[in-house]
Motif scaffolding. Structure first.
Motif, short mmCIF file in Angstrom:
data_model
loop_
_atom_site.label_atom_id
_atom_site.label_comp_id
_atom_site.label_asym_id
_atom_site.label_seq_id
_atom_site.Cartn_x
_atom_site.Cartn_y
_atom_site.Cartn_z
N PHE A 149 -9.27 -0.82 -12.45
CA PHE A 149 -8.97 -1.96 -11.57
C PHE A 149 -8.96 -1.45 -10.13
CE2 PHE A 149 -6.73 -5.21 -9.30
CZ PHE A 149 -6.91 -6.38 -10.03
N SER A 151 -8.53 -2.83 -6.37
CA SER A 151 -7.97 -4.07 -5.82
C SER A 151 -8.82 -4.59 -4.65
CB SER A 151 -6.50 -3.90 -5.46
OG SER A 151 -6.33 -2.79 -4.62
N PHE A 167 -5.69 2.55 -11.35
CA PHE A 167 -5.43 1.40 -10.47
C PHE A 167 -5.51 1.91 -9.04
CE2 PHE A 167 -2.56 -0.84 -7.65
CZ PHE A 167 -2.89 -2.17 -7.85
N GLY A 169 -4.79 0.75 -5.29
CA GLY A 169 -4.14 -0.30 -4.52
C GLY A 169 -4.91 -0.66 -3.26
N VAL A 170 -4.51 -1.74 -2.66
CA VAL A 170 -5.22 -2.26 -1.49
C VAL A 170 -5.26 -1.23 -0.36
CG1 VAL A 170 -4.78 -4.72 -1.95
CG2 VAL A 170 -3.11 -3.40 -0.67
N ALA A 188 -0.96 1.37 -2.52
CA ALA A 188 -1.60 0.73 -1.36
C ALA A 188 -1.64 1.69 -0.18
CB ALA A 188 -0.82 -0.53 -0.99
N VAL A 203 1.50 7.73 -3.32
CA VAL A 203 1.89 6.69 -2.35
C VAL A 203 1.88 7.30 -0.96
CG1 VAL A 203 3.31 5.29 -3.91
CG2 VAL A 203 4.35 7.23 -2.72
N PRO A 204 1.58 6.50 0.03
CA PRO A 204 1.65 7.00 1.41
C PRO A 204 3.09 6.92 1.91
CG PRO A 204 0.96 4.75 1.43
CD PRO A 204 1.17 5.10 -0.02
N PRO A 205 3.41 7.53 3.06
CA PRO A 205 4.75 7.36 3.63
C PRO A 205 5.02 5.87 3.85
CG PRO A 205 3.47 8.95 4.89
CD PRO A 205 2.53 8.32 3.93
C1 COA Z 1 2.99 2.51 -5.69
C2 COA Z 1 3.65 1.18 -5.92
C3 COA Z 1 3.10 0.59 -7.22
C4 COA Z 1 5.14 1.37 -6.05
O1 COA Z 1 5.68 0.13 -6.33
P1 COA Z 1 7.01 -0.35 -5.63
O2 COA Z 1 7.27 -1.78 -5.95
O3 COA Z 1 6.94 0.02 -4.20
O4 COA Z 1 8.00 0.46 -6.46
P2 COA Z 1 9.48 0.73 -6.16
O5 COA Z 1 9.88 0.33 -4.77
O6 COA Z 1 10.24 0.20 -7.31
O7 COA Z 1 9.43 2.29 -6.21
C5 COA Z 1 9.25 2.98 -7.42
C6 COA Z 1 9.60 4.43 -7.14
O8 COA Z 1 8.60 5.00 -6.29
C7 COA Z 1 9.17 5.41 -5.07
N1 COA Z 1 8.28 5.03 -3.99
C8 COA Z 1 7.51 3.93 -3.93
N2 COA Z 1 6.82 3.92 -2.78
C9 COA Z 1 7.17 5.04 -2.12
C10 COA Z 1 6.79 5.61 -0.88
N3 COA Z 1 5.91 5.00 -0.10
N4 COA Z 1 7.32 6.78 -0.52
C11 COA Z 1 8.21 7.40 -1.31
N5 COA Z 1 8.61 6.92 -2.50
C12 COA Z 1 8.10 5.76 -2.89
C13 COA Z 1 10.48 4.67 -4.95
O9 COA Z 1 11.41 5.38 -4.18
C14 COA Z 1 10.91 4.57 -6.40
O10 COA Z 1 11.52 5.75 -6.85
P3 COA Z 1 12.90 5.73 -7.67
O11 COA Z 1 12.61 4.92 -8.90
O12 COA Z 1 13.18 7.16 -7.93
O13 COA Z 1 13.86 5.07 -6.75
C15 COA Z 1 3.40 0.19 -4.75
O14 COA Z 1 3.94 0.71 -3.56
C16 COA Z 1 1.96 -0.11 -4.53
O15 COA Z 1 1.24 0.53 -3.78
N6 COA Z 1 1.49 -1.18 -5.21
C17 COA Z 1 0.11 -1.62 -5.13
C18 COA Z 1 0.02 -2.89 -4.33
C19 COA Z 1 -1.38 -3.40 -4.41
O16 COA Z 1 -2.31 -2.81 -3.94
N7 COA Z 1 -1.54 -4.56 -5.05
C20 COA Z 1 -2.84 -5.14 -5.23
C21 COA Z 1 -2.77 -6.09 -6.36
S1 COA Z 1 -4.30 -6.88 -6.57
#
Ligand code: COA
Length: 219
Positions: A149, A151, A167, A169-170, A188, A203-205
């Motif tokens: 997938f 995005s 996967f 991300g965007v 993302a 994941v990025p900062p």
């Molecule tokens: C990577 C990703 C899936 C994490 O999901 P999230 O909802 O941010 O997850 P959470 O906030 O519950 O974080 C999960 C864990 O990762 C850590 N984390 C997430 N993003 C982080 C970041 N940028 N830096 C450091 N840690 C990070 C959190 O601290 C957490 O750790 P913990 O469980 O020990 O507390 C999300 O950031 C992402 O990129 N999603 C993709 C979005 C996208 O492109 N969607 C398109 C759909 S078509």
């Protein structure tokens, strides 16, 4: 027009029906989901049938199928339903938007869904059951394995390999000649320039929240 049945009754199924109707040689005639998930008799004006008995209503020698599921469980749910539909004897159809710039000499596999504004460069190979949402760049000589997938606004540079169940991300970026191992989750806006380990998460900062109101800043 060739007649197809769509597996799924969620957003992806609704979107798939729309695209098949406006931009494909396929006519959607029904939806199907597992019996336990049927809540209504119709979806988008078409009947819903239990997947367990779908071949009795729409025999695979007359109808084709599309599995309209997202990336749940790192694409493994979509892969499972893809496999089950194949075992029932269905050919899975693919959709490539007429607004996609598809320059590869190789056709994509079955059950792919490739939206508008993608650039698929020469010598790219795309396996079965790959979703490529809108506006991505898939660089020359890259190989996208089955059950992935991608995005939106993702850049995959040239000579990359995306193994199965990933996967992206965007706005994520994959550098030149990088192999993304099976099951990698690229968050993302992450930038990947080295090969990844299977099932790793990148994941990025996080963006920084300023202690200000937007009205305090001059744009
Ligand atoms: C990577 C990703 C899936 C994490 O999901 P999230 O909802 O941010 O997850 P959470 O906030 O519950 O974080 C999960 C864990 O990762 C850590 N984390 C997430 N993003 C982080 C970041 N940028 N830096 C450091 N840690 C990070 C959190 O601290 C957490 O750790 P913990 O469980 O020990 O507390 C999300 O950031 C992402 O990129 N999603 C993709 C979005 C996208 O492109 N969607 C398109 C759909 S078509």
């Amino acid at each position: 027009m060739k007649k197809i049945v769509i597996f799924g009754t969620g957003d992806i199924a609704q979107i798939a029906k729309y695209y098949f109707e406006i931009d494909s040689p396929y006519q959607v005639v029904a939806f199907t989901v597992d019996k336990d998930y049927i809540q209504e008799v119709q979806f988008e004006g078409l009947p819903i049938y239990p997947f367990e008995e779908i071949e009795r209503h729409f025999p695979p020698n007359e109808y084709e199928m599309f599995i309209a599921l997202s990336y749940a469980n790192m694409n493994k749910l979509r892969a499972l339903k893809f496999q089950q539909a194949k075992e029932k004897g269905y050919r899975l159809v693919s959709y490539v938007s007429s607004k996609c710039t598809y320059l590869s000499q190789f056709n994509c596999g079955e059950n792919c869904f490739i939206f508008e504004d993608n650039t698929i460069q020469p010598f790219v190979k795309i396996g079965d059951n790959v979703t490529i949402w809108s506006g991505n760049h898939i660089g020359h000589h890259s190989r996208i394995a089955a059950h992935n997938f991608i995005s939106s606004h993702v850049v995959i540079s040239g000579h990359c390999v995306l193994e199965s169940y990933c996967f992206l991300g965007v706005n994520s970026t994959i550098g030149h000649n990088v192999t993304i191992a099976e099951g990698t989750l690229v968050g993302a806006a992450a930038v990947i320039t080295k090969d990844t380990e299977p099932y790793s998460v990148w994941v990025p900062p996080r963006s920084v929240l300023l202690d200000k109101k937007s009205t305090d800043l001059k744009l």
